[in-house]
Design a protein around this motif. Structure first.
Motif, PDB file in Angstrom:
ATOM      1  N   ASP A 139       0.832  -1.209   0.000  1.00 33.22           N
ATOM      2  CA  ASP A 139       0.000   0.000   0.000  1.00 33.22           C
ATOM      3  C   ASP A 139       0.865   1.256   0.000  1.00 33.22           C
ATOM      4  O   ASP A 139       0.471   2.295  -0.526  1.00 33.22           O
ATOM      5  CB  ASP A 139      -0.908   0.012   1.240  1.00 33.22           C
ATOM      6  CG  ASP A 139      -1.797  -1.224   1.280  1.00 33.22           C
ATOM      7  OD1 ASP A 139      -2.532  -1.439   0.305  1.00 33.22           O
ATOM      8  OD2 ASP A 139      -1.719  -1.987   2.265  1.00 33.22           O
ATOM      9  N   HIS A 171       5.715   0.688  -9.780  1.00 32.12           N
ATOM     10  CA  HIS A 171       4.293   0.590 -10.127  1.00 32.12           C
ATOM     11  C   HIS A 171       3.807  -0.842  -9.919  1.00 32.12           C
ATOM     12  O   HIS A 171       2.724  -1.082  -9.360  1.00 32.12           O
ATOM     13  CB  HIS A 171       4.102   1.032 -11.584  1.00 32.12           C
ATOM     14  CG  HIS A 171       2.702   1.375 -11.962  1.00 32.12           C
ATOM     15  ND1 HIS A 171       1.796   0.415 -12.359  1.00 32.12           N
ATOM     16  CD2 HIS A 171       2.027   2.562 -12.003  1.00 32.12           C
ATOM     17  CE1 HIS A 171       0.628   1.002 -12.640  1.00 32.12           C
ATOM     18  NE2 HIS A 171       0.751   2.305 -12.426  1.00 32.12           N
ATOM     19  N   GLU A 198      -3.529  -1.471  -5.840  1.00 33.40           N
ATOM     20  CA  GLU A 198      -4.352  -0.438  -6.474  1.00 33.40           C
ATOM     21  C   GLU A 198      -4.451   0.774  -5.544  1.00 33.40           C
ATOM     22  O   GLU A 198      -4.646   0.628  -4.335  1.00 33.40           O
ATOM     23  CB  GLU A 198      -5.749  -1.004  -6.746  1.00 33.40           C
ATOM     24  CG  GLU A 198      -6.452  -0.266  -7.853  1.00 33.40           C
ATOM     25  CD  GLU A 198      -7.758  -0.952  -8.255  1.00 33.40           C
ATOM     26  OE1 GLU A 198      -8.650  -0.218  -8.695  1.00 33.40           O
ATOM     27  OE2 GLU A 198      -7.867  -2.177  -8.107  1.00 33.40           O
ATOM     28  N   ASN A 199      -4.292   1.956  -6.087  1.00 31.75           N
ATOM     29  CA  ASN A 199      -4.283   3.208  -5.314  1.00 31.75           C
ATOM     30  C   ASN A 199      -3.153   3.284  -4.283  1.00 31.75           C
ATOM     31  O   ASN A 199      -3.192   4.106  -3.374  1.00 31.75           O
ATOM     32  CB  ASN A 199      -5.630   3.457  -4.614  1.00 31.75           C
ATOM     33  CG  ASN A 199      -6.753   3.610  -5.613  1.00 31.75           C
ATOM     34  OD1 ASN A 199      -6.577   4.234  -6.661  1.00 31.75           O
ATOM     35  ND2 ASN A 199      -7.893   3.005  -5.316  1.00 31.75           N
ATOM     36  N   GLN A 249       0.620   4.076  -2.736  1.00 31.48           N
ATOM     37  CA  GLN A 249       1.380   5.336  -2.769  1.00 31.48           C
ATOM     38  C   GLN A 249       2.876   5.090  -2.611  1.00 31.48           C
ATOM     39  O   GLN A 249       3.301   4.163  -1.914  1.00 31.48           O
ATOM     40  CB  GLN A 249       0.894   6.275  -1.663  1.00 31.48           C
ATOM     41  CG  GLN A 249       1.124   5.728  -0.258  1.00 31.48           C
ATOM     42  CD  GLN A 249       0.846   6.741   0.856  1.00 31.48           C
ATOM     43  OE1 GLN A 249       0.638   7.926   0.610  1.00 31.48           O
ATOM     44  NE2 GLN A 249       0.855   6.271   2.107  1.00 31.48           N
ATOM     45  N   THR A 282      -0.259   9.583 -10.514  1.00 28.34           N
ATOM     46  CA  THR A 282      -0.507  10.993 -10.251  1.00 28.34           C
ATOM     47  C   THR A 282       0.491  11.383  -9.152  1.00 28.34           C
ATOM     48  O   THR A 282       0.968  10.528  -8.402  1.00 28.34           O
ATOM     49  CB  THR A 282      -1.942  11.254  -9.753  1.00 28.34           C
ATOM     50  OG1 THR A 282      -2.160  10.473  -8.570  1.00 28.34           O
ATOM     51  CG2 THR A 282      -2.967  10.856 -10.796  1.00 28.34           C
ATOM     52  N   ILE A 324       0.790   8.406  -6.566  1.00 35.85           N
ATOM     53  CA  ILE A 324      -0.303   7.460  -6.366  1.00 35.85           C
ATOM     54  C   ILE A 324      -0.544   6.689  -7.656  1.00 35.85           C
ATOM     55  O   ILE A 324      -0.601   7.273  -8.736  1.00 35.85           O
ATOM     56  CB  ILE A 324      -1.571   8.182  -5.890  1.00 35.85           C
ATOM     57  CG1 ILE A 324      -1.277   8.837  -4.544  1.00 35.85           C
ATOM     58  CG2 ILE A 324      -2.757   7.215  -5.806  1.00 35.85           C
ATOM     59  CD1 ILE A 324      -2.404   9.253  -3.704  1.00 35.85           C
ATOM     60  N   LYS A 325      -0.624   5.366  -7.518  1.00 38.10           N
ATOM     61  CA  LYS A 325      -0.825   4.497  -8.683  1.00 38.10           C
ATOM     62  C   LYS A 325      -2.215   4.739  -9.255  1.00 38.10           C
ATOM     63  O   LYS A 325      -3.201   4.677  -8.540  1.00 38.10           O
ATOM     64  CB  LYS A 325      -0.661   3.041  -8.240  1.00 38.10           C
ATOM     65  CG  LYS A 325      -0.799   2.029  -9.358  1.00 38.10           C
ATOM     66  CD  LYS A 325      -0.433   0.648  -8.832  1.00 38.10           C
ATOM     67  CE  LYS A 325      -0.628  -0.413  -9.904  1.00 38.10           C
ATOM     68  NZ  LYS A 325      -0.060  -1.702  -9.493  1.00 38.10           N
ATOM     69  N   LYS A 326      -2.246   5.040 -10.543  1.00 41.03           N
ATOM     70  CA  LYS A 326      -3.547   5.261 -11.193  1.00 41.03           C
ATOM     71  C   LYS A 326      -4.247   3.932 -11.421  1.00 41.03           C
ATOM     72  O   LYS A 326      -3.597   2.941 -11.724  1.00 41.03           O
ATOM     73  CB  LYS A 326      -3.331   5.943 -12.548  1.00 41.03           C
ATOM     74  CG  LYS A 326      -3.058   7.428 -12.436  1.00 41.03           C
ATOM     75  CD  LYS A 326      -3.276   8.071 -13.799  1.00 41.03           C
ATOM     76  CE  LYS A 326      -2.097   8.935 -14.159  1.00 41.03           C
ATOM     77  NZ  LYS A 326      -2.097   9.530 -15.447  1.00 41.03           N
TER      78      LYS A 326
END
Length: 234
Positions: A117, A143, A148-149, A151, A216, A232-234
């Motif tokens: 996370d 990445h 998901e989402n 950081q 982002t 933050i992973k798109k």
């Protein structure tokens, strides 16, 4: 690799006549790095580190963990599931001896198997990218290590201030390559490592690279010429 940084961390932890590390770069003179600094607790950390540790959540990967001070705080004070990762076998042994439950000696590009996370890259974390032409390789790898989402909390310094200015206020920077690409050399107890490539990134250059690789990005904190960024992973 001589692993002089790991050697110094090991000597300090075991009280075996530790000496200060000395570091230098292609644009700066020798600088003392007290090994004790690598063992600092939360109260002794700088604003950027404290902010990053407060923003950490979930399952965390601490890349370039060194003596493990960031990981220890997250494990013991914040009860987070933390993995300390460092290329230095001796540093990782010390992390284990200091009580870090998950500690792995491996190059981050070869590390896999789990996703996280939060990924921490602190103490000039962009350095690990080595050069602008390598940055995409590292960001793609990061990445792939994120949920998901997830950081990434990473810091760097815009080292433009280290270059001379001309009379008009323009900065005299080298014509070949990006000014933040340096050779970094570590000395310890009369021995010297081979120079490694180290990358200091200004925020806009990091922003462009991050956005090109599926993130982002926001600047969370600016402290003089240094900053903390959150990707933050798109």
């Amino acid at each position: 690799m001589k692993d002089l940084m790991g050697h110094a961390i090991w000597d300090y932890f075991h009280n075996e006549n530790p000496e200060d590390l000395q570091t230098e770069t292609s644009i700066s003179e020798l600088d003392e790095l007290p090994v004790k600094y690598l063992f600092r607790d939360f109260e002794e950390m700088n604003k950027i580190e404290k902010k990053a540790l407060k923003l950490s959540h979930g399952k965390v990967l601490d890349i370039g963990a060194g003596a493990g001070s960031h990981s220890l705080y997250l494990q013991n004070d914040r009860n987070l599931d933390i993995t300390a990762l460092d290329i230095s076998p001796k540093a990782i042994q010390v992390c284990q001896l200091r009580g870090i439950q998950k500690a792995v000696a491996q190059n981050m590009l070869e590390f896999s198997g789990e996703t996280y996370d939060t990924i921490l890259l602190l103490m000039h974390g962009t350095g690990i990218f080595q050069s602008l032409k390598e940055i995409d390789i590292y960001l793609k790898k990061l990445h792939s290590l994120l949920n998901e989402n997830g950081q990434i909390l990473i810091d760097s310094t815009d080292i433009l201030y280290m270059f001379d200015q001309d009379e008009d206020g323009g900065v005299l920077i080298p014509a070949n390559g990006y000014y933040g690409e340096l050779d970094y050399i570590v000395h310890y107890k009369g021995e010297s490592e081979n120079p490694i490539k180290w990358l200091y990134l200004d925020f806009n250059t990091l922003k462009n690279a991050a956005e090109n690789n599926g993130f982002t990005i926001e600047k969370v904190l600016q402290d003089e010429d240094s900053y903390l960024a959150r990707l933050i992973k798109k």
